[in-house]
Design a protein around this motif. Sequence first.
Motif, PDB file in Angstrom:
ATOM      1  N   LYS A  91       2.822  14.648   2.166  1.00 26.50           N
ATOM      2  CA  LYS A  91       4.112  14.011   2.472  1.00 26.50           C
ATOM      3  C   LYS A  91       3.894  12.691   3.195  1.00 26.50           C
ATOM      4  CE  LYS A  91       5.124  16.210   6.910  1.00 26.50           C
ATOM      5  NZ  LYS A  91       6.062  16.997   7.676  1.00 26.50           N
ATOM      6  N   ILE A  92       4.881  11.808   3.039  1.00 23.95           N
ATOM      7  CA  ILE A  92       4.844  10.495   3.683  1.00 23.95           C
ATOM      8  C   ILE A  92       6.056  10.409   4.598  1.00 23.95           C
ATOM      9  CG2 ILE A  92       4.918   8.001   3.329  1.00 23.95           C
ATOM     10  CD1 ILE A  92       3.698   8.508   0.535  1.00 23.95           C
ATOM     11  N   ALA A  93       5.817  10.026   5.846  1.00 30.96           N
ATOM     12  CA  ALA A  93       6.906   9.909   6.827  1.00 30.96           C
ATOM     13  C   ALA A  93       6.682   8.661   7.677  1.00 30.96           C
ATOM     14  CB  ALA A  93       6.965  11.154   7.709  1.00 30.96           C
ATOM     15  N   GLY A  94       7.529   7.668   7.474  1.00 34.35           N
ATOM     16  CA  GLY A  94       7.431   6.439   8.267  1.00 34.35           C
ATOM     17  C   GLY A  94       6.131   5.696   8.025  1.00 34.35           C
ATOM     18  N   ASP A  95       5.383   5.442   9.109  1.00 30.30           N
ATOM     19  CA  ASP A  95       4.136   4.682   9.025  1.00 30.30           C
ATOM     20  C   ASP A  95       2.908   5.562   8.833  1.00 30.30           C
ATOM     21  OD1 ASP A  95       5.563   2.367   9.357  1.00 30.30           O
ATOM     22  OD2 ASP A  95       5.264   2.294  11.529  1.00 30.30           O
ATOM     23  N   SER A  96       3.113   6.869   8.657  1.00 32.55           N
ATOM     24  CA  SER A  96       1.976   7.768   8.483  1.00 32.55           C
ATOM     25  C   SER A  96       2.205   8.699   7.300  1.00 32.55           C
ATOM     26  CB  SER A  96       1.758   8.588   9.755  1.00 32.55           C
ATOM     27  OG  SER A  96       2.850   9.457   9.973  1.00 32.55           O
ATOM     28  N   PHE A  97       1.136   9.359   6.869  1.00 32.17           N
ATOM     29  CA  PHE A  97       1.276  10.336   5.803  1.00 32.17           C
ATOM     30  C   PHE A  97       0.304  11.484   6.037  1.00 32.17           C
ATOM     31  CE2 PHE A  97      -1.883   7.327   4.324  1.00 32.17           C
ATOM     32  CZ  PHE A  97      -2.832   8.081   3.657  1.00 32.17           C
ATOM     33  N   GLN A  98       0.694  12.638   5.521  1.00 29.32           N
ATOM     34  CA  GLN A  98      -0.135  13.820   5.649  1.00 29.32           C
ATOM     35  C   GLN A  98      -0.779  14.085   4.290  1.00 29.32           C
ATOM     36  OE1 GLN A  98       1.667  17.743   6.387  1.00 29.32           O
ATOM     37  NE2 GLN A  98       0.582  17.664   8.332  1.00 29.32           N
ATOM     38  N   ALA A  99      -2.061  14.390   4.307  1.00 26.36           N
ATOM     39  CA  ALA A  99      -2.789  14.632   3.063  1.00 26.36           C
ATOM     40  C   ALA A  99      -3.839  15.707   3.293  1.00 26.36           C
ATOM     41  CB  ALA A  99      -3.455  13.347   2.588  1.00 26.36           C
ATOM     42  N   TYR A 100      -4.173  16.384   2.194  1.00 26.39           N
ATOM     43  CA  TYR A 100      -5.312  17.290   2.269  1.00 26.39           C
ATOM     44  C   TYR A 100      -6.556  16.458   2.005  1.00 26.39           C
ATOM     45  CZ  TYR A 100      -8.473  21.168   1.723  1.00 26.39           C
ATOM     46  OH  TYR A 100      -9.516  22.035   1.906  1.00 26.39           O
ATOM     47  N   CYS A 101      -7.502  16.509   2.928  1.00 26.19           N
ATOM     48  CA  CYS A 101      -8.746  15.749   2.814  1.00 26.19           C
ATOM     49  C   CYS A 101      -9.833  16.693   2.318  1.00 26.19           C
ATOM     50  CB  CYS A 101      -9.120  15.161   4.173  1.00 26.19           C
ATOM     51  SG  CYS A 101     -10.686  14.286   4.162  1.00 26.19           S
ATOM     52  N   PHE A 102     -10.336  16.429   1.108  1.00 28.58           N
ATOM     53  CA  PHE A 102     -11.386  17.268   0.532  1.00 28.58           C
ATOM     54  C   PHE A 102     -12.728  17.019   1.218  1.00 28.58           C
ATOM     55  CE2 PHE A 102      -8.082  17.103  -2.646  1.00 28.58           C
ATOM     56  CZ  PHE A 102      -8.000  18.431  -3.036  1.00 28.58           C
ATOM     57  N   THR A 103     -12.888  15.863   1.845  1.00 29.43           N
ATOM     58  CA  THR A 103     -14.109  15.549   2.574  1.00 29.43           C
ATOM     59  C   THR A 103     -14.230  16.446   3.809  1.00 29.43           C
ATOM     60  OG1 THR A 103     -13.878  13.268   1.844  1.00 29.43           O
ATOM     61  CG2 THR A 103     -15.445  13.673   3.625  1.00 29.43           C
ATOM     62  N   MET A 156       0.826  -1.198   0.000  1.00 28.09           N
ATOM     63  CA  MET A 156       0.000   0.000   0.000  1.00 28.09           C
ATOM     64  C   MET A 156       0.867   1.257   0.000  1.00 28.09           C
ATOM     65  SD  MET A 156      -3.027   1.274  -0.107  1.00 28.09           S
ATOM     66  CE  MET A 156      -4.076  -0.118   0.183  1.00 28.09           C
ATOM     67  N   LYS A 157       1.957   1.213   0.746  1.00 25.32           N
ATOM     68  CA  LYS A 157       2.827   2.390   0.840  1.00 25.32           C
ATOM     69  C   LYS A 157       3.394   2.775  -0.529  1.00 25.32           C
ATOM     70  CE  LYS A 157       6.312   4.424   3.802  1.00 25.32           C
ATOM     71  NZ  LYS A 157       7.182   4.233   4.957  1.00 25.32           N
ATOM     72  N   GLU A 158       3.722   1.767  -1.345  1.00 23.18           N
ATOM     73  CA  GLU A 158       4.259   2.046  -2.684  1.00 23.18           C
ATOM     74  C   GLU A 158       3.229   2.784  -3.542  1.00 23.18           C
ATOM     75  OE1 GLU A 158       4.343  -1.172  -1.390  1.00 23.18           O
ATOM     76  OE2 GLU A 158       6.408  -1.028  -0.710  1.00 23.18           O
ATOM     77  N   GLN A 159       1.957   2.377  -3.437  1.00 20.55           N
ATOM     78  CA  GLN A 159       0.888   3.047  -4.181  1.00 20.55           C
ATOM     79  C   GLN A 159       0.757   4.505  -3.747  1.00 20.55           C
ATOM     80  OE1 GLN A 159      -2.245   0.069  -3.291  1.00 20.55           O
ATOM     81  NE2 GLN A 159      -2.773   0.298  -5.450  1.00 20.55           N
ATOM     82  N   LEU A 160       0.867   4.734  -2.450  1.00 20.73           N
ATOM     83  CA  LEU A 160       0.758   6.098  -1.926  1.00 20.73           C
ATOM     84  C   LEU A 160       1.930   6.958  -2.392  1.00 20.73           C
ATOM     85  CD1 LEU A 160      -0.390   5.230   1.701  1.00 20.73           C
ATOM     86  CD2 LEU A 160      -1.817   6.089  -0.149  1.00 20.73           C
ATOM     87  N   ILE A 161       3.126   6.392  -2.404  1.00 25.44           N
ATOM     88  CA  ILE A 161       4.313   7.120  -2.863  1.00 25.44           C
ATOM     89  C   ILE A 161       4.164   7.494  -4.337  1.00 25.44           C
ATOM     90  CG2 ILE A 161       6.796   6.919  -3.349  1.00 25.44           C
ATOM     91  CD1 ILE A 161       6.946   5.186  -0.737  1.00 25.44           C
ATOM     92  N   LYS A 162       3.716   6.535  -5.169  1.00 22.15           N
ATOM     93  CA  LYS A 162       3.517   6.810  -6.593  1.00 22.15           C
ATOM     94  C   LYS A 162       2.487   7.912  -6.807  1.00 22.15           C
ATOM     95  CE  LYS A 162       4.758   2.312  -8.495  1.00 22.15           C
ATOM     96  NZ  LYS A 162       4.268   1.096  -9.158  1.00 22.15           N
ATOM     97  N   ALA A 163       1.392   7.856  -6.060  1.00 16.31           N
ATOM     98  CA  ALA A 163       0.340   8.877  -6.187  1.00 16.31           C
ATOM     99  C   ALA A 163       0.875  10.250  -5.804  1.00 16.31           C
ATOM    100  CB  ALA A 163      -0.853   8.510  -5.320  1.00 16.31           C
ATOM    101  N   MET A 164       1.714  10.306  -4.771  1.00 19.84           N
ATOM    102  CA  MET A 164       2.292  11.578  -4.351  1.00 19.84           C
ATOM    103  C   MET A 164       3.236  12.112  -5.436  1.00 19.84           C
ATOM    104  SD  MET A 164       4.472  12.547  -0.929  1.00 19.84           S
ATOM    105  CE  MET A 164       5.957  11.727  -1.478  1.00 19.84           C
ATOM    106  N   GLN A 165       4.076  11.241  -5.991  1.00 18.93           N
ATOM    107  CA  GLN A 165       5.017  11.647  -7.030  1.00 18.93           C
ATOM    108  C   GLN A 165       4.296  12.135  -8.284  1.00 18.93           C
ATOM    109  OE1 GLN A 165       7.263   8.003  -7.356  1.00 18.93           O
ATOM    110  NE2 GLN A 165       8.792   8.665  -5.854  1.00 18.93           N
ATOM    111  N   ARG A 166       3.156  11.527  -8.595  1.00 18.52           N
ATOM    112  CA  ARG A 166       2.389  11.895  -9.793  1.00 18.52           C
ATOM    113  C   ARG A 166       1.408  13.039  -9.533  1.00 18.52           C
ATOM    114  NH1 ARG A 166       1.096   5.649 -11.447  1.00 18.52           N
ATOM    115  NH2 ARG A 166       3.190   5.154 -12.171  1.00 18.52           N
TER     116      ARG A 166
END
Length: 73
Positions: free
Chosen positions: A35-47, A1-11
């Motif tokens: 940004k992704i840091a360790g076991d967590s990530f920060q994201a803007y939540c549109f919800t 799952m982390k790899e998918q999140l990293i790819k989405a962030m890069q794209r």
Amino acid sequence: MKEQLIKAMQRNQFLNMMYMSKDGTVSKRRIKIIKIAGDSFQAYCFTRQAKRTFMVDSVLAVVPIIHKEREVV
């Protein structure tokens, strides 16, 4: 799952995410990863219309949102 999140962030992609909170509540969120840091990530939540911190292990599924160009006929 982390790899998918990293790819989405890069794209620079927007994602639909199914997420399980600590109390077991499942929610669907539309996010953009900051940004992704360790076991967590920060994201803007549109919800919630705010920056949120999510745990990678609590992400159940992510699907990239693909915007299609509309043609004028």
